[in-house]
Motif scaffolding. Structure first.
Motif, PDB file in Angstrom:
ATOM      1  N   ALA A 165       0.835  -1.206   0.000  1.00 21.21           N
ATOM      2  CA  ALA A 165       0.000   0.000   0.000  1.00 21.21           C
ATOM      3  C   ALA A 165       0.868   1.254   0.000  1.00 21.21           C
ATOM      4  N   SER A 166       1.927   1.242   0.791  1.00 23.75           N
ATOM      5  CA  SER A 166       2.822   2.404   0.847  1.00 23.75           C
ATOM      6  C   SER A 166       3.518   2.616  -0.488  1.00 23.75           C
ATOM      7  N   VAL A 187       1.152   4.416  -2.848  1.00 26.76           N
ATOM      8  CA  VAL A 187       1.042   5.836  -2.506  1.00 26.76           C
ATOM      9  C   VAL A 187       2.272   6.597  -2.984  1.00 26.76           C
ATOM     10  N   VAL A 196       2.380   7.153  -6.712  1.00 23.83           N
ATOM     11  CA  VAL A 196       1.513   8.270  -7.119  1.00 23.83           C
ATOM     12  C   VAL A 196       2.250   9.591  -6.945  1.00 23.83           C
ATOM     13  N   VAL A 197       2.974   9.719  -5.826  1.00 25.22           N
ATOM     14  CA  VAL A 197       3.775  10.920  -5.587  1.00 25.22           C
ATOM     15  C   VAL A 197       4.844  11.074  -6.668  1.00 25.22           C
TER      16      VAL A 197
END
Length: 273
Positions: A242-243, A246, A249-250
């Motif tokens: 999950a990290s 994220v 996406v950054v």
């Protein structure tokens, strides 16, 4: 759980968190600086320097802007170093806590729950330390763009308001128009600011992918009877995946801004006033 290593690590974490807030402004003011810019007058100094820099009509920083940018660079470097040390200590503390949780077979439910809660808290603290490292590396690479957040967020009058209006007009001008030198540097530095975060986040994503692989391999290799170890490995595996998503996406968002920084910079200035 060994009491002495635990106490040392907890004490180090507390001291480093305090240092994050106390040490950077002090060292930034006194290391290789003339003391004219500090945390108390930074916003005012930068706003004055911003007007002077725009009026100078050149790409190179004016002396006042140089001092503000140099101070902010030192601030971010010091804070990044402290945050990196904090991250290492928190990782060591987390390993100690989670190992104690796995070995706590003879403890009561309350003690096991307390260890699990401590492990979750330390893991979240590690995520915060990592985010702090990333943000301060970004700020150290492009301190000028980082300082832009100190410009007023509401309507500004006087010389500063006039300067901000001219910056917005320059950003809204057709591509065929000549870009003022100061604005040209501003656009380039804004691209560098986002490129720095894209690179750092990309490296973090690689590490997280590696951690996810390790966690799921441990999950598969752990005996099915050891349910606690399997649940912990699965939890870390899901968290790492999950990290990673994220962080990716950054990376993508910042790569896009790096490739075309002008619209994002225009949106930043339009959103501020």
């Amino acid at each position: 759980m060994p009491a002495r290593p635990l106490a040392l690590l907890v004490g180090a974490v507390v001291a480093l968190i305090a240092a994050l807030f106390i040490v950077p402004p002090v060292l930034a003011e006194h290391i290789a600086g003339d003391g004219s810019v500090d945390q108390d007058n930074l916003a005012a100094s930068f706003r004055t320097a911003f007007v002077e820099y725009w009026r100078a009509g050149r790409r190179d920083f004016t002396p006042g802007m140089d001092r503000a940018v140099d101070y902010w660079f030192r601030f971010h470097v010091v804070k990044a170093v402290i945050a990196a040390i904090l991250l290492v200590v928190v990782v060591a503390l987390g390993m100690l806590v989670w190992r104690a949780f796995l070995r706590a077979r003879d403890l009561g439910t309350g003690r096991r729950a307390a260890l699990a809660a401590a492990g979750v808290f330390v893991t979240m603290l590690g995520a915060g330390a990592l985010a702090t490292v990333m943000a301060n590396i970004q700020g150290a690479v492009a301190p000028f763009s980082s300082l832009l957040t100190l410009l007023p967020s509401g309507a500004a009058g006087g010389e500063l308001g006039d300067t901000l209006r001219r910056v917005r007009e320059g950003l809204d001008a057709p591509a065929s128009d000549r870009t003022p030198p100061a604005l040209d540097l501003m656009i380039d530095d804004f691209a560098r600011y986002h490129a720095a975060l894209a690179v750092v986040a990309g490296l973090v994503a690689v590490v997280l992918i590696g951690l996810a692989v390790v966690a799921w391999r441990r999950f598969a290799a752990t005996d099915a009877a050891d349910r606690r170890a399997r649940r912990l490995s699965a939890w870390f595996g899901v968290l790492a995946v999950a990290s990673t998503l994220v962080v990716l996406v950054v990376v993508m968002a910042n790569v896009g801004t790096t490739a075309d920084p002008k619209p994002a910079l225009a949106a930043f200035f339009e959103g501020g006033w």
